[in-house]
Design a protein around this motif. Structure first.
Motif, mmCIF file in Angstrom:
data_model
loop_
_atom_site.group_PDB
_atom_site.id
_atom_site.type_symbol
_atom_site.label_atom_id
_atom_site.label_comp_id
_atom_site.label_asym_id
_atom_site.label_seq_id
_atom_site.Cartn_x
_atom_site.Cartn_y
_atom_site.Cartn_z
ATOM 1 N N SER A 45 0.848 -1.183 0.000
ATOM 2 C CA SER A 45 0.000 0.000 0.000
ATOM 3 C C SER A 45 0.884 1.234 0.000
ATOM 4 C CB SER A 45 -0.942 0.012 1.197
ATOM 5 O OG SER A 45 -0.188 0.063 2.384
ATOM 6 N N GLN A 46 0.427 2.228 -0.698
ATOM 7 C CA GLN A 46 1.156 3.478 -0.781
ATOM 8 C C GLN A 46 0.309 4.578 -0.167
ATOM 9 O OE1 GLN A 46 1.907 3.974 -4.939
ATOM 10 N NE2 GLN A 46 3.565 2.479 -4.966
ATOM 11 N N LYS A 49 -1.543 10.416 -2.348
ATOM 12 C CA LYS A 49 -0.839 11.628 -2.763
ATOM 13 C C LYS A 49 -1.749 12.823 -2.509
ATOM 14 C CE LYS A 49 1.972 9.542 -6.352
ATOM 15 N NZ LYS A 49 2.307 9.553 -7.783
#
Length: 81
Positions: A45-46, A49
């Motif tokens: 998972s990121q 942004k």
């Protein structure tokens, strides 16, 4: 009309899964999270942004100047009336 057999199968499976939990979204999500936990697959998972709030002046030099001058005119009229 053209039908995609793969999508039709996905829709059918998704409908059956939801129906098995009486369309209870919390129960459906709990089940999917439990299946994900026991799947032994690596979860990547990121972080989300954040949208950029800086605008490049070189992209909109005239519209920015026009907007700023309008703002000054509106504000000066407000205080001089």
């Amino acid at each position: 009309m053209w039908k995609d057999e793969i999508l039709e199968e996905i829709y059918r499976i998704r409908e059956e899964h939801a129906k098995s939990f009486n369309y209870d979204l919390q129960a459906i999500c709990d089940d999917l999270r439990q299946k994900q936990a026991v799947s032994n697959r690596q979860i990547i998972s990121q972080p989300l942004k954040q949208p950029s709030r800086q605008h490049s002046k070189s992209l909109h030099p005239t519209s920015t100047a026009r907007r700023n001058s309008k703002f000054k005119i509106q504000n000066s009229n407000r205080y001089t009336e």
